[in-house]
Scaffold this motif. Structure first.
Motif, PDB file in Angstrom:
ATOM      1  N   TYR A  45      -3.978   0.442  -2.485  1.00  0.00           N
ATOM      2  CA  TYR A  45      -3.496  -0.917  -2.246  1.00  0.00           C
ATOM      3  C   TYR A  45      -3.195  -1.586  -3.582  1.00  0.00           C
ATOM      4  CZ  TYR A  45      -4.590  -0.694   2.698  1.00  0.00           C
ATOM      5  OH  TYR A  45      -4.590  -0.361   4.033  1.00  0.00           O
ATOM      6  N   ASP A  50      -4.936   3.273   7.756  1.00  0.00           N
ATOM      7  CA  ASP A  50      -4.930   2.260   6.696  1.00  0.00           C
ATOM      8  C   ASP A  50      -5.280   2.870   5.334  1.00  0.00           C
ATOM      9  OD1 ASP A  50      -6.445   0.004   9.023  1.00  0.00           O
ATOM     10  OD2 ASP A  50      -4.346   0.026   8.385  1.00  0.00           O
ATOM     11  N   SER A  60       1.864  -3.739  11.499  1.00  0.00           N
ATOM     12  CA  SER A  60       0.760  -2.789  11.614  1.00  0.00           C
ATOM     13  C   SER A  60      -0.601  -3.390  11.282  1.00  0.00           C
ATOM     14  CB  SER A  60       1.010  -1.581  10.721  1.00  0.00           C
ATOM     15  OG  SER A  60       1.141  -1.981   9.370  1.00  0.00           O
ATOM     16  N   VAL A  61      -0.618  -4.539  10.608  1.00  0.00           N
ATOM     17  CA  VAL A  61      -1.903  -5.134  10.214  1.00  0.00           C
ATOM     18  C   VAL A  61      -2.144  -6.511  10.812  1.00  0.00           C
ATOM     19  CG1 VAL A  61      -1.780  -3.858   8.034  1.00  0.00           C
ATOM     20  CG2 VAL A  61      -1.098  -6.278   8.093  1.00  0.00           C
ATOM     21  N   VAL A 121       2.345  -5.053   3.037  1.00  0.00           N
ATOM     22  CA  VAL A 121       1.187  -5.311   3.892  1.00  0.00           C
ATOM     23  C   VAL A 121       1.086  -6.798   4.247  1.00  0.00           C
ATOM     24  CG1 VAL A 121      -1.325  -5.231   4.074  1.00  0.00           C
ATOM     25  CG2 VAL A 121      -0.096  -3.366   2.947  1.00  0.00           C
ATOM     26  N   LEU A 168     -10.648  -1.597  10.503  1.00  0.00           N
ATOM     27  CA  LEU A 168      -9.874  -0.617   9.753  1.00  0.00           C
ATOM     28  C   LEU A 168      -9.698   0.675  10.528  1.00  0.00           C
ATOM     29  CD1 LEU A 168     -11.335  -1.352   6.241  1.00  0.00           C
ATOM     30  CD2 LEU A 168      -8.912  -1.323   6.797  1.00  0.00           C
ATOM     31  N   MET A 204      -9.782  -7.162   5.274  1.00  0.00           N
ATOM     32  CA  MET A 204      -9.313  -6.112   6.177  1.00  0.00           C
ATOM     33  C   MET A 204     -10.413  -5.796   7.180  1.00  0.00           C
ATOM     34  SD  MET A 204      -7.383  -3.616   3.428  1.00  0.00           S
ATOM     35  CE  MET A 204      -8.920  -3.105   2.648  1.00  0.00           C
ATOM     36  N   ARG A 230       0.832  -1.199   0.000  1.00  0.00           N
ATOM     37  CA  ARG A 230       0.000   0.000   0.000  1.00  0.00           C
ATOM     38  C   ARG A 230       0.866   1.247   0.000  1.00  0.00           C
ATOM     39  NH1 ARG A 230      -2.566  -0.445   6.138  1.00  0.00           N
ATOM     40  NH2 ARG A 230      -0.656   0.109   7.291  1.00  0.00           N
TER      41      ARG A 230
END
Length: 123
Positions: A93, A89, A62-63, A47, A85, A82, A37
């Protein structure tokens, strides 16, 4: 290999989106797949990634726990679910395919890129 990403949109914080990336071309199902992203004014970042079989995955810190990468090789499609959110974010992407059997997280190791899909998370 051609990649077509879709599924982006505008969602409120705490909401969910599922991105899809359809791959076409010879041996498309044999490629390692990844999602990256790029937020405005920032560099593109890793990601999530998955190897060709779907047996191995890797996520950016982070995800982790919020995003899930999966693939359906019968459909030559990779997904990015996802959840939870956050405004941070928000980004374009991109899906990518790499001619390797392992999970790859480095951008330069990917051979093919999709056109990107915008995800915007409002607070």
């Amino acid at each position: 290999v051609q990649l077509q990403a879709c599924g982006g949109g505008l969602v409120q914080a705490g909401g969910s989106l599922r991105l899809s990336c359809a791959a076409s071309g010879r041996h498309a199902s044999a490629y390692g797949m990844g999602w990256f992203r790029q937020a405005p004014g920032k560099e593109r970042e890793f990601v999530a990634a998955m190897n060709w079989s779907g047996g191995s995955t890797n996520y950016a810190d982070s995800v982790k726990g919020r995003f899930t990468i999966s693939r359906d090789n019968a459909k030559n499609t990779v997904y990015l679910q996802m959840n939870s959110l956050k405004p941070e974010d928000t980004a374009v992407y991109y899906c990518a395919a790499g001619d390797t059997i392992v999970v790859i997280t480095r951008e330069y190791r990917y051979d093919y890129w999709g056109q990107g899909t915008q995800v915007t998370v409002s607070s």
